[in-house]
Design an enzyme around this catalytic site. Structure first.
Site, PDB file in Angstrom:
ATOM      1  N   SER A  59     -14.556  -3.017   7.112  1.00  0.00           N
ATOM      2  CA  SER A  59     -14.532  -4.481   6.989  1.00  0.00           C
ATOM      3  C   SER A  59     -15.694  -5.061   7.776  1.00  0.00           C
ATOM      4  CB  SER A  59     -13.238  -5.040   7.591  1.00  0.00           C
ATOM      5  OG  SER A  59     -12.140  -4.679   6.801  1.00  0.00           O
ATOM      6  N   THR A  86     -12.197 -13.729  -1.476  1.00  0.00           N
ATOM      7  CA  THR A  86     -12.443 -12.404  -0.912  1.00  0.00           C
ATOM      8  C   THR A  86     -11.840 -12.336   0.471  1.00  0.00           C
ATOM      9  OG1 THR A  86     -14.056 -10.638  -0.716  1.00  0.00           O
ATOM     10  CG2 THR A  86     -14.664 -12.748   0.284  1.00  0.00           C
ATOM     11  N   ASP A 117      -7.395  -3.660  -5.096  1.00  0.00           N
ATOM     12  CA  ASP A 117      -7.070  -2.346  -4.537  1.00  0.00           C
ATOM     13  C   ASP A 117      -5.723  -1.828  -5.047  1.00  0.00           C
ATOM     14  OD1 ASP A 117      -8.387  -4.314  -2.976  1.00  0.00           O
ATOM     15  OD2 ASP A 117      -8.432  -3.023  -1.230  1.00  0.00           O
ATOM     16  N   ARG A 177     -16.402  -1.852  -2.620  1.00  0.00           N
ATOM     17  CA  ARG A 177     -15.233  -0.975  -2.748  1.00  0.00           C
ATOM     18  C   ARG A 177     -14.225  -1.551  -3.736  1.00  0.00           C
ATOM     19  NH1 ARG A 177     -14.735  -0.079   2.086  1.00  0.00           N
ATOM     20  NH2 ARG A 177     -12.861  -1.152   2.784  1.00  0.00           N
ATOM     21  N   SER A 198     -18.514 -11.690   7.420  1.00  0.00           N
ATOM     22  CA  SER A 198     -19.621 -12.519   6.950  1.00  0.00           C
ATOM     23  C   SER A 198     -19.249 -13.965   7.256  1.00  0.00           C
ATOM     24  CB  SER A 198     -19.823 -12.326   5.438  1.00  0.00           C
ATOM     25  OG  SER A 198     -18.947 -13.182   4.722  1.00  0.00           O
ATOM     26  N   GLY A 258      -9.931 -17.034  -7.353  1.00  0.00           N
ATOM     27  CA  GLY A 258     -10.386 -15.773  -6.792  1.00  0.00           C
ATOM     28  C   GLY A 258     -10.977 -16.010  -5.415  1.00  0.00           C
ATOM     29  N   TRP A 309     -12.504   0.391  -6.695  1.00  0.00           N
ATOM     30  CA  TRP A 309     -11.049   0.437  -6.963  1.00  0.00           C
ATOM     31  C   TRP A 309     -10.789   0.022  -8.410  1.00  0.00           C
ATOM     32  CZ3 TRP A 309      -9.686   3.465  -3.497  1.00  0.00           C
ATOM     33  CH2 TRP A 309      -9.701   3.221  -2.121  1.00  0.00           C
ATOM     34  N   ASP A 338       0.797  -1.233   0.000  1.00  0.00           N
ATOM     35  CA  ASP A 338       0.000   0.000   0.000  1.00  0.00           C
ATOM     36  C   ASP A 338       0.829   1.282   0.000  1.00  0.00           C
ATOM     37  OD1 ASP A 338      -2.576  -0.922  -0.345  1.00  0.00           O
ATOM     38  OD2 ASP A 338      -2.774  -1.445   1.778  1.00  0.00           O
TER      39      ASP A 338
HETATM   40  N1  GLY Z   1      -7.544  -1.138   0.463  1.00  0.00           N
HETATM   41  C1  GLY Z   1      -8.262  -1.721   1.545  1.00  0.00           C
HETATM   42  C2  GLY Z   1      -9.675  -1.331   1.562  1.00  0.00           C
HETATM   43  O1  GLY Z   1     -10.195  -0.767   0.617  1.00  0.00           O
HETATM   44  O2  GLY Z   1     -10.306  -1.581   2.581  1.00  0.00           O
END
Ligand code: GLY
Length: 386
Positions: free
Chosen positions: A347, A219, A160, A231, A350, A217, A235, A100
């Site tokens: 966040s 999550t 992201d 989100r 689930s 893939g 992104w 990041d």
């Molecule tokens: N980049 C982490 C988020 O969008 O929570």
């Protein structure tokens, strides 16, 4: 492109909304002098924190946007006062063992360099770009998101990361060294191949085998591996069109269009999505207002680079999303430690995801930042920090 009949934010309303946001930044300046803002608010107030989160660049980014809006030297001084902490963080490698670097250093140090010519900021941002390069896997062509590079369980990238790559394009331009740009291009190619599904929706995270072949893939912050983390979709929208700014490849624009079409097809009436787009109108799940702000930034970026008709449609959509945010998602008053946008979700756990629950139905530091960025883009020909 799908169209909506929602009201569009007027110029006067946008000016008022941005001035209100600047007033919140001004109110918060003394509270976070010498420290950072937490990634999300707790009961509507941001706790102060150290410079050790992936989100710490957003509060300085808000200060720089406030400076651009007002020209007030207090904001310039406050923005520059954040630079030494970011310089120290990258020199001493304090919690930078992840991808990041763009989220951290573009709205803080690249912004400081572009707006003031501060050399410490430039050096910090270049060191951050070098740090990001250490996350690249040449087999598979991707920047690993999190964790130790040698661990097979961490052999993945996340959507992201598209927002981390402008830092590399900037570093190539600053230094004349192509290596940053070349690796960014290779990562984008991998991301376009695997993160985006045929219908334009996206996986949050994607694993590759050690030999570079695709695994699966998954999550982390979405509801389920095969659902549509809101989100992440934003992104994907903003990241693909930002990539197009730095390298106008048609596949980047195609990706933007497909990801946007999917996003628009699952929006609730007020154009602010639930935290995962598997949920739609009538759900009592929380929203993620930050997603709408990020998507609006992507639309306004597109408005500058697409053919006139399509660009105008993108701008209108952004104005509709911003109208909704400004009307129903902004706190009624400027308060100490308060944020810009209510009803964000960082966040949410689930039964099927792997995230730590945090910042559910709160303000988020990036939601606040991208809301201000979107308003700035709406009102001006903005030179991006990205
Ligand atoms: N980049 C982490 C988020 O969008 O929570």
């Amino acid at each position: 492109m799908q169209t909506f009949s929602n009201p569009v934010l007027s110029r006067t309303q946008a000016e008022a909304a941005l001035d209100r946001a600047v007033a919140q930044v001004r109110r918060n300046l003394p509270l976070y002098a010498g420290c950072c803002q937490n990634h999300s608010s707790v009961n509507g107030v941001y706790p102060p924190c150290g410079n050790d989160q992936w989100t710490n660049g957003f509060w300085p980014g808000e200060i720089w946007l406030a400076y651009e809006r007002t020209g007030d030297p207090d904001f310039r001084e406050a923005g520059l006062a954040t630079v030494p902490s970011f310089h120290r963080r990258i020199v001493e490698k304090i919690v930078v063992d992840h991808h990041d670097m763009g989220f951290l250093y573009s709205p803080s140090c690249v912004a400081a360099w572009k707006l003031t010519g501060d050399k410490t900021a430039r050096e910090a941002a270049l060191l951050a770009a070098d740090q990001l390069l250490t996350r690249f896997h040449p087999v598979g062509d991707f920047f690993q998101a999190w964790g130790a590079m040698a661990e097979p369980g961490n052999h993945r990238f996340i959507i992201d990361c598209l927002l981390n790559l402008p830092l590399l394009y900037w570093a190539s331009r600053e230094t004349g060294d192509r290596k940053y740009r070349d690796l960014a291009r290779r990562h984008i190619a991998t991301c376009l191949r695997y993160s985006f599904r045929p219908d334009g929706s996206t996986y949050h995270t994607f694993f590759l085998h050690p030999d570079g072949t695709p695994d699966r893939g998954e999550t982390c912050q979405g509801y389920r591996a095969d659902s549509f983390w809101a989100r992440g979709q934003a992104w994907g929208i903003y990241g693909s069109v930002l990539s197009y700014r730095y390298e106008p490849r048609p596949e980047y624009l195609d990706t933007f269009r497909k990801a946007l079409d999917f996003y628009l097809s699952r929006l609730p009436e007020d154009l602010v999505p639930y935290w995962d787009m598997i949920f739609q109108d009538g759900s009592d799940e929380p929203r993620d207002s930050s997603t709408a702000a990020i998507a609006a930034c992507g639309l306004l970026e597109a408005a500058a680079s697409l053919p006139a008709d399509e660009g105008a449609a993108c701008r209108r959509l952004a104005g509709q999303m911003l109208f909704s945010l400004a009307k129903d998602y902004v706190p009624s008053q400027v308060t100490p430690g308060g944020g810009q946008l209510l009803h964000g979700t960082y966040s949410k756990q689930s039964p099927y995801n792997t995230c730590v629950p945090e910042g559910v139905d709160e303000c988020t530091s990036w939601g606040d930042y991208f809301y201000m960025e979107a308003l700035t883009r709406y009102l001006t020909q903005w030179n991006p920090y990205w």
